[in-house]
Design an enzyme around this catalytic site. Structure first.
Site, PDB file in Angstrom:
ATOM      1  N   LYS A  89      -2.329  34.387  30.466  1.00  0.00           N
ATOM      2  CA  LYS A  89      -1.957  33.000  30.629  1.00  0.00           C
ATOM      3  C   LYS A  89      -1.895  32.431  31.939  1.00  0.00           C
ATOM      4  O   LYS A  89      -1.483  33.053  33.027  1.00  0.00           O
ATOM      5  CB  LYS A  89      -0.814  32.570  30.024  1.00  0.00           C
ATOM      6  CG  LYS A  89      -0.725  32.733  28.294  1.00  0.00           C
ATOM      7  CD  LYS A  89       0.362  32.432  27.646  1.00  0.00           C
ATOM      8  CE  LYS A  89       0.399  32.642  26.013  1.00  0.00           C
ATOM      9  NZ  LYS A  89      -0.573  31.713  25.566  1.00  0.00           N
ATOM     10  N   ARG A 148      -1.804  36.784  15.583  1.00  0.00           N
ATOM     11  CA  ARG A 148      -2.588  36.983  14.264  1.00  0.00           C
ATOM     12  C   ARG A 148      -2.272  38.336  14.068  1.00  0.00           C
ATOM     13  O   ARG A 148      -2.706  38.972  13.102  1.00  0.00           O
ATOM     14  CB  ARG A 148      -3.630  36.257  14.348  1.00  0.00           C
ATOM     15  CG  ARG A 148      -4.669  36.918  15.241  1.00  0.00           C
ATOM     16  CD  ARG A 148      -5.733  36.038  15.622  1.00  0.00           C
ATOM     17  NE  ARG A 148      -5.385  34.713  16.246  1.00  0.00           N
ATOM     18  CZ  ARG A 148      -6.247  33.762  16.686  1.00  0.00           C
ATOM     19  NH1 ARG A 148      -7.440  33.726  16.466  1.00  0.00           N
ATOM     20  NH2 ARG A 148      -5.519  32.617  17.476  1.00  0.00           N
TER      21      ARG A 148
HETATM   22  N1  BES Z   1       1.687  31.783  21.555  1.00  0.00           N
HETATM   23  C1  BES Z   1       0.416  31.322  21.772  1.00  0.00           C
HETATM   24  C2  BES Z   1       0.476  29.949  20.971  1.00  0.00           C
HETATM   25  C3  BES Z   1       1.302  28.946  21.896  1.00  0.00           C
HETATM   26  C4  BES Z   1       0.696  27.884  22.693  1.00  0.00           C
HETATM   27  C5  BES Z   1       2.413  28.724  21.264  1.00  0.00           C
HETATM   28  C6  BES Z   1       1.470  26.921  22.979  1.00  0.00           C
HETATM   29  C7  BES Z   1       3.390  27.879  21.837  1.00  0.00           C
HETATM   30  C8  BES Z   1       2.811  26.906  22.634  1.00  0.00           C
HETATM   31  C9  BES Z   1      -0.615  32.333  21.196  1.00  0.00           C
HETATM   32  O1  BES Z   1      -0.465  33.479  21.075  1.00  0.00           O
HETATM   33  C10 BES Z   1      -1.644  31.933  21.957  1.00  0.00           C
HETATM   34  O2  BES Z   1      -1.752  32.219  23.135  1.00  0.00           O
HETATM   35  N2  BES Z   1      -3.037  31.467  21.459  1.00  0.00           N
HETATM   36  C11 BES Z   1      -4.215  31.164  21.682  1.00  0.00           C
HETATM   37  C12 BES Z   1      -5.079  31.566  20.980  1.00  0.00           C
HETATM   38  C13 BES Z   1      -6.485  31.867  21.479  1.00  0.00           C
HETATM   39  C14 BES Z   1      -6.687  33.081  22.365  1.00  0.00           C
HETATM   40  C15 BES Z   1      -7.525  32.194  20.503  1.00  0.00           C
HETATM   41  C16 BES Z   1      -4.241  29.633  22.192  1.00  0.00           C
HETATM   42  O3  BES Z   1      -3.735  28.896  21.314  1.00  0.00           O
HETATM   43  O4  BES Z   1      -4.759  29.319  23.293  1.00  0.00           O
HETATM   44 ZN    ZN Z   2      -0.991  34.417  22.910  1.00  0.00          ZN
END
Ligand code: BES
Ligand code: ZN
Ligand code: ZN
Length: 499
Positions: free
Chosen positions: A277, A351
């Site tokens: 991230k 997921r």
């Molecule tokens: N934990 C994150 C989602 C999230 C984002 C929670 C902001 C709370 C606040 C999740 O694991 C994630 O990183 N999702 C990605 C998915 C993508 C890589 C398909 C996302 O939403 O960008």
């Molecule tokens: Zn994630």
């Protein structure tokens, strides 16, 4: 402690009394007439002058200056009687509770009969008021040398009503149980990941189970390996700490059939893994176990109120971190139900852990499933910060949850889920599924992926990435974790047991 008195609220010697004001009372009638009399009609004057307002959510404080044995009144504007629903009452009470906090009183009273509208019963009002108060009074202690805790805590709440009904007190206690469970879930989420390890989540669940006499099973790495939870293990691979698969069972029926499965994402910190991230996106990822917290909060309520239903809660707990051992994009993994997954993005880890948790909930007899997860940033783009996004394979089951959410005031919005969406998560040259089919509609993709593991079991996915936390304080609590879905899940489980 909640007390109930069948007395006239305005003739009792009290430190502080909450009074509801409805409509625009030109003249005080009904429940409030004796109060206006005590003030020689001056309350009517104050309303006319605008010092006292029935405007929805307005709060006016008034010292009685000896006109009444009650020293101080907190008048809460409730707006039009016809429009006063339980959801509106909850928010008005929440708003007023914040003002009340400033008074630093250790006890207060409520003139309950001034809060009743034609839309709900006295019991419902008692439950809603104590739930709202409990939630709104929450503060996370934090770690400052000088603590955030208010120096005076309210120890005693007295409800005044002319109704002689034993259920009112227990309704108020139920509200308190709801509010407290929300607050516990909030604290789990607000706690930073260095102090909320997967093992801490497991110990919390174990303590809860002990206190409420719930059945519990905690699987550690070796057992998880033996069972073949390859998707869950892949996410944990980079970590120096064991994953925990936490299962709690509440049995309220003679037979272990008709079992509601609640599955909560328990990522104690999400770095994104090798699909790392950015520095702005990583802050706040201690909250990635919000789904687990919601499920634990709901189990707390269920465990305390002991309804006639069966519930199994499953929480996959691990962090998603990087090391030389961590899983990588392009890896292919095998999940608990045998389906293989091509990992295209290690940040789509929720997921993966939920896939195995959903399968495991089914193995424990769940015949209806709800998963709750801070799953995608996409849901925030699609629905904003105040709506939980849903995906379902079963419209009627979704409607039950939607109805429960209508009672708690927690918005849920159903996202479309089509055969084409299923095709996209199934498109991989390497494996049965891929965990990240691209940016388009990715809140739907997250849900669709989990749906591959729910299979034929009626299932609803709740993406709380936007709703699990709030940047600004609101009527029902401070900034930070919200404890969203604790109450909705509990109301769903308790449907036949709540008035
Ligand atoms: N934990 C994150 C989602 C999230 C984002 C929670 C902001 C709370 C606040 C999740 O694991 C994630 O990183 N999702 C990605 C998915 C993508 C890589 C398909 C996302 O939403 O960008
Ligand atoms: Zn994630
Ligand atoms: Zn995540």
């Amino acid at each position: 402690m909640i007390h109930l008195l069948n007395e006239n609220p305005f003739q009792s010697e009290r430190e502080c009394m909450l009074v509801g004001l409805m409509d625009q009372p030109e003249k005080f009638g009904g429940e409030l007439q004796p109060l206006d009399h005590a003030f020689n009609g001056e309350l009517t004057e104050l309303v006319k002058a605008g010092d006292l307002s029935a405007k929805y959510k307005s709060v006016s404080m008034l010292h009685s200056l000896g006109h009444s044995p009650v020293k101080r009144f907190v008048f809460i504007g409730l707006g039009k009687e016809k429009e006063l629903t339980l959801n509106r009452l909850r928010m008005a009470i929440g708003r007023a509770s914040k003002e009340l906090k400033k008074l630093k009183v250790s006890s207060f009273s409520i003139a309950l009969d001034t809060f009743i509208s034609g839309q709900f019963s006295v019991e419902q009002a008692a439950r809603t008021i104590s739930e709202a108060y409990t939630m709104a009074a929450y503060e996370f202690e934090g770690y400052k040398q000088k603590s955030n805790e208010p120096d005076v805590v309210v120890e005693r709440i007295t409800l005044f009503t002319k109704e002689r009904n034993e259920n009112i007190k227990s309704a108020a206690e139920t509200g308190q149980i709801f509010g407290a469970a929300v607050n516990h879930a909030r604290s789990l989420v607000n706690t930073p990941s260095n102090l909320m390890r997967p093992s801490d989540l497991a110990s919390y669940a174990a303590n809860l189970a002990k206190e409420l006499d719930l059945e519990i099973e905690i699987l550690e790495k070796e057992e998880i390996e033996k069972l073949g939870m390859g998707a869950f293990l892949a996410v944990n691979q980079g970590s120096s700490e064991s994953p925990y698969m936490i299962t709690l069972k509440y049995q309220g029926k003679n037979e272990w059939t008709d079992v509601l499965g609640l599955v909560g994402k328990g990522i104690t910190f999400d770095t994104g893994g090798y699909s790392i991230k950015p520095k702005n996106g990583i802050v706040g990822m201690k909250t990635d176990m919000g789904g687990a917290a919601s499920v634990l909060g709901a189990m707390e309520i269920i465990g305390r109120l002991k309804p006639k239903c069966n519930v199994v809660a499953v929480i996959p707990a691990t962090d998603n971190v990087i090391s030389e051992r961590a899983f990588k994009p392009d890896d292919v993994i095998t999940s608990l139900n045998g389906k293989t997954i091509e990992v295209l993005n290690t940040d789509a880890e929720g997921r993966l852990v939920l896939a195995d948790a959903v399968t495991y909930a089914k193995m424990h007899g769940a015949d209806r499933l709800i998963d709750v997860a801070t799953l995608t940033g996409g849901v925030v783009v699609a629905l904003g910060l105040d709506k939980t996004g849903a995906i379902t394979n079963h419209e009627e089951f979704y409607q039950e949850i939607k109805e429960a959410s209508g009672k708690t005031g927690e918005y849920i919005w159903l996202l479309p889920y089509t055969e084409d969406d299923k095709k996209r998560v199934r498109s991989s040259n390497m494996a049965d599924l891929n965990n990240s089919p691209g940016r388009e509609g990715h809140a739907i993709m997250g849900g669709a992926f989990i749906g591959e593991f729910a299979e034929e079991t009626p299932w609803v996915h709740l993406d709380i990435a936007g709703t699990a936390t709030t940047e600004k304080q609101n009527d029902l609590g401070p900034a930070g974790a919200t404890g969203v879905m604790v109450r909705t899940l509990a109301v769903l489980a308790l449907t036949e047991n709540l008035s």
